[in-house]
Design a protein around this motif. Structure first.
Motif, PDB file in Angstrom:
ATOM      1  N   ASN A  43     -10.479  16.369   5.717  1.00 20.17           N
ATOM      2  CA  ASN A  43      -9.245  15.629   6.031  1.00 20.17           C
ATOM      3  C   ASN A  43      -8.919  14.527   5.024  1.00 20.17           C
ATOM      4  N   GLN A  44      -9.310  14.723   3.782  1.00 24.42           N
ATOM      5  CA  GLN A  44      -9.057  13.719   2.751  1.00 24.42           C
ATOM      6  C   GLN A  44      -8.230  14.315   1.616  1.00 24.42           C
ATOM      7  N   LYS A  45      -7.443  13.465   0.991  1.00 23.61           N
ATOM      8  CA  LYS A  45      -6.724  13.790  -0.233  1.00 23.61           C
ATOM      9  C   LYS A  45      -7.294  12.831  -1.267  1.00 23.61           C
ATOM     10  N   ILE A  46      -8.126  13.368  -2.152  1.00 27.00           N
ATOM     11  CA  ILE A  46      -8.939  12.533  -3.035  1.00 27.00           C
ATOM     12  C   ILE A  46      -8.499  12.676  -4.490  1.00 27.00           C
ATOM     13  N   ILE A  47      -8.301  11.531  -5.140  1.00 28.68           N
ATOM     14  CA  ILE A  47      -7.998  11.504  -6.569  1.00 28.68           C
ATOM     15  C   ILE A  47      -9.242  10.988  -7.277  1.00 28.68           C
ATOM     16  N   LEU A  48      -9.872  11.860  -8.064  1.00 31.86           N
ATOM     17  CA  LEU A  48     -11.033  11.478  -8.863  1.00 31.86           C
ATOM     18  C   LEU A  48     -10.532  10.995 -10.219  1.00 31.86           C
ATOM     19  N   PHE A  49     -10.991   9.821 -10.633  1.00 33.48           N
ATOM     20  CA  PHE A  49     -10.504   9.236 -11.879  1.00 33.48           C
ATOM     21  C   PHE A  49     -11.647   8.616 -12.670  1.00 33.48           C
ATOM     22  N   ASP A  50     -11.436   8.455 -13.964  1.00 35.14           N
ATOM     23  CA  ASP A  50     -12.390   7.831 -14.881  1.00 35.14           C
ATOM     24  C   ASP A  50     -12.186   6.318 -14.812  1.00 35.14           C
ATOM     25  N   ALA A  51     -13.139   5.615 -14.208  1.00 37.20           N
ATOM     26  CA  ALA A  51     -13.000   4.171 -13.990  1.00 37.20           C
ATOM     27  C   ALA A  51     -13.118   3.350 -15.272  1.00 37.20           C
ATOM     28  N   GLN A  52     -13.571   3.952 -16.369  1.00 36.18           N
ATOM     29  CA  GLN A  52     -13.647   3.228 -17.635  1.00 36.18           C
ATOM     30  C   GLN A  52     -12.349   3.320 -18.419  1.00 36.18           C
ATOM     31  N   CYS A  53     -11.483   4.231 -18.023  1.00 36.40           N
ATOM     32  CA  CYS A  53     -10.235   4.488 -18.739  1.00 36.40           C
ATOM     33  C   CYS A  53      -9.142   3.536 -18.264  1.00 36.40           C
ATOM     34  N   LYS A  54      -8.537   2.802 -19.196  1.00 39.08           N
ATOM     35  CA  LYS A  54      -7.478   1.857 -18.827  1.00 39.08           C
ATOM     36  C   LYS A  54      -6.234   2.579 -18.308  1.00 39.08           C
ATOM     37  N   LEU A  55      -5.904   3.741 -18.864  1.00 46.92           N
ATOM     38  CA  LEU A  55      -4.770   4.518 -18.369  1.00 46.92           C
ATOM     39  C   LEU A  55      -5.040   4.996 -16.941  1.00 46.92           C
ATOM     40  N   CYS A  56      -6.247   5.473 -16.702  1.00 47.90           N
ATOM     41  CA  CYS A  56      -6.613   5.943 -15.357  1.00 47.90           C
ATOM     42  C   CYS A  56      -6.574   4.796 -14.344  1.00 47.90           C
ATOM     43  N   SER A  57      -7.019   3.624 -14.757  1.00 47.72           N
ATOM     44  CA  SER A  57      -6.979   2.458 -13.877  1.00 47.72           C
ATOM     45  C   SER A  57      -5.535   2.063 -13.579  1.00 47.72           C
ATOM     46  N   ALA A  58      -4.664   2.173 -14.584  1.00 47.24           N
ATOM     47  CA  ALA A  58      -3.237   1.899 -14.368  1.00 47.24           C
ATOM     48  C   ALA A  58      -2.659   2.916 -13.372  1.00 47.24           C
ATOM     49  N   TRP A  59      -3.071   4.178 -13.489  1.00 47.87           N
ATOM     50  CA  TRP A  59      -2.642   5.234 -12.558  1.00 47.87           C
ATOM     51  C   TRP A  59      -3.085   4.872 -11.135  1.00 47.87           C
ATOM     52  N   CYS A  60      -4.319   4.399 -10.985  1.00 42.38           N
ATOM     53  CA  CYS A  60      -4.825   3.996  -9.663  1.00 42.38           C
ATOM     54  C   CYS A  60      -4.009   2.834  -9.107  1.00 42.38           C
ATOM     55  N   ASN A  61      -3.683   1.866  -9.942  1.00 40.69           N
ATOM     56  CA  ASN A  61      -2.850   0.748  -9.493  1.00 40.69           C
ATOM     57  C   ASN A  61      -1.477   1.249  -9.056  1.00 40.69           C
ATOM     58  N   PHE A  62      -0.939   2.212  -9.779  1.00 43.77           N
ATOM     59  CA  PHE A  62       0.344   2.823  -9.411  1.00 43.77           C
ATOM     60  C   PHE A  62       0.231   3.486  -8.036  1.00 43.77           C
ATOM     61  N   ILE A  63      -0.847   4.235  -7.818  1.00 46.41           N
ATOM     62  CA  ILE A  63      -1.057   4.900  -6.526  1.00 46.41           C
ATOM     63  C   ILE A  63      -1.161   3.855  -5.415  1.00 46.41           C
ATOM     64  N   ILE A  64      -1.965   2.823  -5.628  1.00 47.55           N
ATOM     65  CA  ILE A  64      -2.137   1.775  -4.615  1.00 47.55           C
ATOM     66  C   ILE A  64      -0.793   1.131  -4.277  1.00 47.55           C
ATOM     67  N   ASN A  65       0.006   0.864  -5.290  1.00 41.63           N
ATOM     68  CA  ASN A  65       1.299   0.197  -5.078  1.00 41.63           C
ATOM     69  C   ASN A  65       2.361   1.089  -4.446  1.00 41.63           C
ATOM     70  N   ASN A  66       2.216   2.416  -4.578  1.00 39.92           N
ATOM     71  CA  ASN A  66       3.265   3.328  -4.122  1.00 39.92           C
ATOM     72  C   ASN A  66       2.843   4.272  -2.998  1.00 39.92           C
ATOM     73  N   ASP A  67       1.604   4.200  -2.592  1.00 41.69           N
ATOM     74  CA  ASP A  67       1.092   5.029  -1.496  1.00 41.69           C
ATOM     75  C   ASP A  67       1.064   4.162  -0.228  1.00 41.69           C
ATOM     76  N   ALA A  68       2.243   3.857   0.282  1.00 43.46           N
ATOM     77  CA  ALA A  68       2.393   2.923   1.404  1.00 43.46           C
ATOM     78  C   ALA A  68       1.612   3.348   2.649  1.00 43.46           C
ATOM     79  N   ASN A  69       1.463   4.649   2.864  1.00 38.83           N
ATOM     80  CA  ASN A  69       0.765   5.136   4.056  1.00 38.83           C
ATOM     81  C   ASN A  69      -0.706   5.444   3.799  1.00 38.83           C
ATOM     82  N   THR A  70      -1.185   5.098   2.612  1.00 40.82           N
ATOM     83  CA  THR A  70      -2.580   5.324   2.210  1.00 40.82           C
ATOM     84  C   THR A  70      -3.016   6.763   2.509  1.00 40.82           C
ATOM     85  N   ILE A  71      -2.238   7.708   2.005  1.00 32.70           N
ATOM     86  CA  ILE A  71      -2.599   9.115   2.217  1.00 32.70           C
ATOM     87  C   ILE A  71      -3.646   9.586   1.208  1.00 32.70           C
ATOM     88  N   PHE A  72      -3.743   8.886   0.073  1.00 35.71           N
ATOM     89  CA  PHE A  72      -4.716   9.254  -0.957  1.00 35.71           C
ATOM     90  C   PHE A  72      -5.910   8.320  -0.928  1.00 35.71           C
TER      91      PHE A  72
END
Length: 140
Positions: free
Chosen positions: A11-40
């Motif tokens: 029952n999870q929707k999981i995004i695996l990302f490279d935590a050392q990558c600045k682009l990937c971290s920016a993507w995670c911040n984008f998800i956090i800011n735009n995933d209002a219902n915390t589906i991911f």
């Protein structure tokens, strides 16, 4: 099927990302800011849970060539992962799916060009970024 991985994915929707990558971290911040219902749920590939999921799907736990999106026991990579995520974010972000009509070969080539050069283009953290406590609900 590995029971631990199956339990983790349930029952999870999981995004695996490279935590050392600045682009990937920016993507995670984008998800956090735009995933209002915390589906991911976000999960670093460098974490034990991330490594467990990568191993389960047969991906390298040393070289990270793509973000991986996991839903319903299936792993999506490259542009497929991107399109699966943005289509669930709602407007205006789901409009990016218009590009999914382009040939997979072109979309994945474009994705790979950015992904394989991400450290050069965007930089790399010397450590894995620690999420802010206020963002804990967004992490696996």
């Amino acid at each position: 099927m590995n029971d631990d991985a199956a339990t983790l994915m349930q029952n999870q929707k999981i995004i695996l990302f490279d935590a050392q990558c600045k682009l990937c971290s920016a993507w995670c911040n984008f998800i956090i800011n735009n995933d209002a219902n915390t589906i991911f749920k976000l999960c670093s590939v460098q974490s034990p849970k991330g490594e467990l999921l990568l191993t389960h799907f047969g991906f390298s736990t040393i070289e990270y060539a793509s973000m991986v999106y996991v839903e319903n026991g299936k792993a999506y990579t490259q542009s497929h992962a991107f399109f699966e995520v943005v289509k669930q974010l709602g407007y205006p972000y789901k409009l990016a799916n218009i590009f999914s009509v382009l040939p997979n070969r072109f979309n994945n080539w474009s994705y790979d060009k950015i992904a394989l050069n991400r450290y050069t283009l965007f930089g790399k953290y010397q450590y894995c970024r620690i999420p802010a406590p206020s963002d804990a609900a967004h992490y696996l």
